[in-house]
Write a protein that holds these residues in place. Sequence first.
Motif, PDB file in Angstrom:
ATOM      1  N   GLN A  41       0.839  -1.168   0.119  1.00  0.00           N
ATOM      2  CA  GLN A  41      -0.022   0.192   0.001  1.00  0.00           C
ATOM      3  C   GLN A  41       0.719   1.325   0.158  1.00  0.00           C
ATOM      4  O   GLN A  41       0.463   2.318  -0.838  1.00  0.00           O
ATOM      5  CB  GLN A  41      -0.884   0.092   1.152  1.00  0.00           C
ATOM      6  N   GLU A  42       1.769   1.085   0.662  1.00  0.00           N
ATOM      7  CA  GLU A  42       2.939   2.437   0.627  1.00  0.00           C
ATOM      8  C   GLU A  42       3.444   2.440  -0.540  1.00  0.00           C
ATOM      9  O   GLU A  42       3.874   3.677  -1.103  1.00  0.00           O
ATOM     10  CB  GLU A  42       3.948   2.326   1.792  1.00  0.00           C
ATOM     11  N   ALA A  45       0.879   4.029  -2.747  1.00  0.00           N
ATOM     12  CA  ALA A  45       0.770   5.542  -2.448  1.00  0.00           C
ATOM     13  C   ALA A  45       1.847   6.437  -3.073  1.00  0.00           C
ATOM     14  O   ALA A  45       1.778   7.555  -3.374  1.00  0.00           O
ATOM     15  CB  ALA A  45       0.711   5.681  -1.011  1.00  0.00           C
ATOM     16  N   ARG A  46       3.208   5.718  -3.070  1.00  0.00           N
ATOM     17  CA  ARG A  46       4.146   6.590  -3.577  1.00  0.00           C
ATOM     18  C   ARG A  46       4.123   6.602  -5.276  1.00  0.00           C
ATOM     19  O   ARG A  46       4.420   7.872  -5.894  1.00  0.00           O
ATOM     20  CB  ARG A  46       5.619   5.982  -3.566  1.00  0.00           C
TER      21      ARG A  46
END
Length: 191
Positions: A41-42, A45-46
Amino acid sequence: MSMLRDIDIWFADHVFVFHQEHRRYALSLVRQMEEAEELVQEAYARLFALEKWAAIASPHGFTMRIIRNLAIERFRRADVVRIDQGAALLSLEIADQDPTPDVVAMDRSELNHIARVMQDMPPRMREALYLRRIEGLPPALVAEKMNISVSTVETHLVRALRLLVERRNQADGSKAEQSSQCESRGRLEQV
């Protein structure tokens, strides 16, 4: 009428189709499903934070690289690391210490945003900011070059930095957190 943005369609077609593979890869690195999902998920997001997402030649490979780099960052910051996690991460080929493509892209995006904000500034404010922060001249020399007082230079700098912070917060789509406001005030006071 579609509510999907171009990046949403690109993401679905080029990145999310590999979601299971991203999860498996992250799980092989961190060995815990919850932490693996956080890495994925990170990474997503990036990707969404990138300004030039459409120019990524291999979105799947790029995403895998982000996941790997995030796992390495977590490993380095962790106080306690499980042995099997350490072994998995140590087995990865650690490349040079140059910034990763996602970091470079995000930094370029930030720099472009700052340049746009500077273009919108009043000319004297922009000149003071440029001479002081980019050229690195001391306030007295900036004042001399601009034929104004040092206190006027400082006023221009404070207003310029406030404008940069405000525009950045607007671009992020949210108000700055208390900690970033304190940091901004601290930086403004150092001018």
